[in-house]
Design a protein around this motif. Sequence first.
Motif, PDB file in Angstrom:
ATOM      1  N   MET A  80      36.072 -19.550 -46.908  1.00 19.59           N
ATOM      2  CA  MET A  80      35.218 -20.663 -47.311  1.00 19.59           C
ATOM      3  C   MET A  80      35.957 -21.661 -48.199  1.00 19.59           C
ATOM      4  N   LEU A  81      36.873 -21.178 -49.028  1.00 18.07           N
ATOM      5  CA  LEU A  81      37.695 -22.100 -49.811  1.00 18.07           C
ATOM      6  C   LEU A  81      38.576 -22.944 -48.895  1.00 18.07           C
ATOM      7  N   LEU A  82      39.113 -22.319 -47.855  1.00 22.36           N
ATOM      8  CA  LEU A  82      39.912 -23.063 -46.888  1.00 22.36           C
ATOM      9  C   LEU A  82      39.068 -24.112 -46.163  1.00 22.36           C
ATOM     10  N   MET A  83      37.829 -23.738 -45.840  1.00 19.70           N
ATOM     11  CA  MET A  83      36.959 -24.697 -45.167  1.00 19.70           C
ATOM     12  C   MET A  83      36.578 -25.846 -46.091  1.00 19.70           C
ATOM     13  N   ASP A  84      36.389 -25.550 -47.387  1.00 19.10           N
ATOM     14  CA  ASP A  84      36.164 -26.620 -48.355  1.00 19.10           C
ATOM     15  C   ASP A  84      37.338 -27.585 -48.379  1.00 19.10           C
ATOM     16  N   ASP A  85      38.539 -27.029 -48.347  1.00 16.22           N
ATOM     17  CA  ASP A  85      39.732 -27.869 -48.387  1.00 16.22           C
ATOM     18  C   ASP A  85      39.859 -28.710 -47.113  1.00 16.22           C
ATOM     19  N   LYS A  86      39.466 -28.129 -45.988  1.00 14.86           N
ATOM     20  CA  LYS A  86      39.489 -28.917 -44.749  1.00 14.86           C
ATOM     21  C   LYS A  86      38.478 -30.055 -44.816  1.00 14.86           C
ATOM     22  N   ASP A  87      37.277 -29.764 -45.354  1.00 17.66           N
ATOM     23  CA  ASP A  87      36.250 -30.800 -45.471  1.00 17.66           C
ATOM     24  C   ASP A  87      36.697 -31.926 -46.402  1.00 17.66           C
ATOM     25  N   GLN A  88      37.408 -31.552 -47.474  1.00 20.56           N
ATOM     26  CA  GLN A  88      37.877 -32.542 -48.452  1.00 20.56           C
ATOM     27  C   GLN A  88      39.193 -33.196 -48.033  1.00 20.56           C
ATOM     28  N   ARG A  89      39.696 -32.794 -46.869  1.00 18.57           N
ATOM     29  CA  ARG A  89      40.938 -33.324 -46.309  1.00 18.57           C
ATOM     30  C   ARG A  89      42.139 -33.045 -47.218  1.00 18.57           C
ATOM     31  N   THR A  90      42.060 -31.901 -47.923  1.00 22.70           N
ATOM     32  CA  THR A  90      43.173 -31.504 -48.785  1.00 22.70           C
ATOM     33  C   THR A  90      44.432 -31.257 -47.967  1.00 22.70           C
ATOM     34  N   LEU A  91      44.265 -30.565 -46.844  1.00 16.69           N
ATOM     35  CA  LEU A  91      45.429 -30.248 -46.012  1.00 16.69           C
ATOM     36  C   LEU A  91      46.084 -31.509 -45.470  1.00 16.69           C
ATOM     37  N   ALA A  92      45.259 -32.493 -45.097  1.00 14.61           N
ATOM     38  CA  ALA A  92      45.819 -33.751 -44.589  1.00 14.61           C
ATOM     39  C   ALA A  92      46.559 -34.492 -45.693  1.00 14.61           C
ATOM     40  N   ALA A  93      45.996 -34.470 -46.896  1.00 11.13           N
ATOM     41  CA  ALA A  93      46.626 -35.161 -48.016  1.00 11.13           C
ATOM     42  C   ALA A  93      47.972 -34.547 -48.368  1.00 11.13           C
ATOM     43  N   LEU A  94      48.085 -33.227 -48.218  1.00 11.29           N
ATOM     44  CA  LEU A  94      49.340 -32.552 -48.563  1.00 11.29           C
ATOM     45  C   LEU A  94      50.489 -32.954 -47.655  1.00 11.29           C
ATOM     46  N   ARG A  95      50.174 -33.484 -46.479  1.00  9.86           N
ATOM     47  CA  ARG A  95      51.234 -33.845 -45.537  1.00  9.86           C
ATOM     48  C   ARG A  95      52.047 -35.052 -46.012  1.00  9.86           C
ATOM     49  N   VAL A  96      51.482 -35.827 -46.938  1.00  7.94           N
ATOM     50  CA  VAL A  96      52.206 -37.001 -47.428  1.00  7.94           C
ATOM     51  C   VAL A  96      52.772 -36.773 -48.827  1.00  7.94           C
ATOM     52  N   THR A  97      52.776 -35.503 -49.280  1.00  4.64           N
ATOM     53  CA  THR A  97      53.359 -35.163 -50.572  1.00  4.64           C
ATOM     54  C   THR A  97      54.695 -34.471 -50.341  1.00  4.64           C
ATOM     55  N   PRO A  98      55.518 -34.350 -51.401  1.00  2.88           N
ATOM     56  CA  PRO A  98      56.809 -33.663 -51.244  1.00  2.88           C
ATOM     57  C   PRO A  98      56.685 -32.154 -51.031  1.00  2.88           C
ATOM     58  N   ALA A  99      55.493 -31.596 -51.263  1.00  8.67           N
ATOM     59  CA  ALA A  99      55.329 -30.149 -51.118  1.00  8.67           C
ATOM     60  C   ALA A  99      55.526 -29.729 -49.669  1.00  8.67           C
ATOM     61  N   PRO A 100      56.265 -28.629 -49.408  1.00  7.96           N
ATOM     62  CA  PRO A 100      56.453 -28.143 -48.040  1.00  7.96           C
ATOM     63  C   PRO A 100      55.104 -27.811 -47.390  1.00  7.96           C
ATOM     64  N   PRO A 101      54.962 -27.967 -46.086  1.00  9.18           N
ATOM     65  CA  PRO A 101      53.688 -27.728 -45.403  1.00  9.18           C
ATOM     66  C   PRO A 101      53.139 -26.317 -45.608  1.00  9.18           C
ATOM     67  N   MET A 102      54.042 -25.353 -45.801  1.00 11.20           N
ATOM     68  CA  MET A 102      53.579 -23.963 -45.937  1.00 11.20           C
ATOM     69  C   MET A 102      53.170 -23.613 -47.367  1.00 11.20           C
ATOM     70  N   THR A 103      53.349 -24.553 -48.311  1.00 13.63           N
ATOM     71  CA  THR A 103      53.058 -24.246 -49.711  1.00 13.63           C
ATOM     72  C   THR A 103      51.614 -23.813 -49.909  1.00 13.63           C
ATOM     73  N   TYR A 104      50.690 -24.612 -49.386  1.00 17.31           N
ATOM     74  CA  TYR A 104      49.286 -24.289 -49.609  1.00 17.31           C
ATOM     75  C   TYR A 104      48.849 -23.000 -48.902  1.00 17.31           C
ATOM     76  N   PRO A 105      49.148 -22.825 -47.612  1.00 14.65           N
ATOM     77  CA  PRO A 105      48.760 -21.555 -46.980  1.00 14.65           C
ATOM     78  C   PRO A 105      49.355 -20.336 -47.679  1.00 14.65           C
ATOM     79  N   LEU A 106      50.609 -20.434 -48.118  1.00  9.35           N
ATOM     80  CA  LEU A 106      51.216 -19.314 -48.833  1.00  9.35           C
ATOM     81  C   LEU A 106      50.521 -19.072 -50.167  1.00  9.35           C
TER      82      LEU A 106
END
Length: 243
Positions: A80-106
């Motif tokens: 449910m936390l992951l779904m909240d992040d998807k709704d808030q477009r957190t994952l999409a926002a992370l794609r334009v940051t310097p953080a590696p794509p796997m940072t959040y899932p890890l």
Amino acid sequence: MPGAIAAFGRNDLRNIRRDSLLAGIVFGPFIYAATMWLLPMLTRYLDREHGFDLVPYHPLILSAFIVVGPIAVLGAVCGMLLMDDKDQRTLAALRVTPAPPMTYPLYRAATTIAATTLSLVAAMALTGQVPAEIVVASVPITLLCGLNAAMVGFGLAALARNKVEGLAIVRAIGMLLFGLPMVPFFFDHPAMLGFGFIPTYWPAKAFWEVWDGGNPWPYLAAGAIYSGAISWWLLKRLASQKA
């Protein structure tokens, strides 16, 4: 990287505080532990009124409530936390940051494993039915439970479009993941290893081995490899999934 992880943590706390459903689910393992306080009374009642000895089945009951059951509860929190992040477009926002794509899932996997491990160890101690030496010996089992909880959470986030669907999926797969793994307790036969296709079988079997003074490590190793492979596949899928 540390800044990103700190931001993820603050976001998690904010989501849990504002969502009463999430806040309630977090305490699930401790509610399960509290129900185990009734186990001695139930054991005495069955022995006195029906001549049935429940003691040999204590490890089965304990594994259902404080090993396998909390995997569904804490896996649902992760999902449910992951779904909240998807709704808030957190994952999409992370794609334009310097953080590696796997940072959040890890991060999500690590926090789920850590929360599950701490919760299950505490829950085992709170039951009053698990000897201290078994609690200590079960720490590696709780880590495997955490890996299973992360796997459930990733699966929910990948399959469900919202929290209602996520909870429906947990209920739908409940018997498969959290009921069938109990069946091998009643049969001492090598064929019972066939239940290993269910990831939650491995921590349950390892707990029974610890309870009986056996060697849990073959089951822990097999479970870690199997659940880890499924979790990694789901994790990579989520990392590449569009919000």
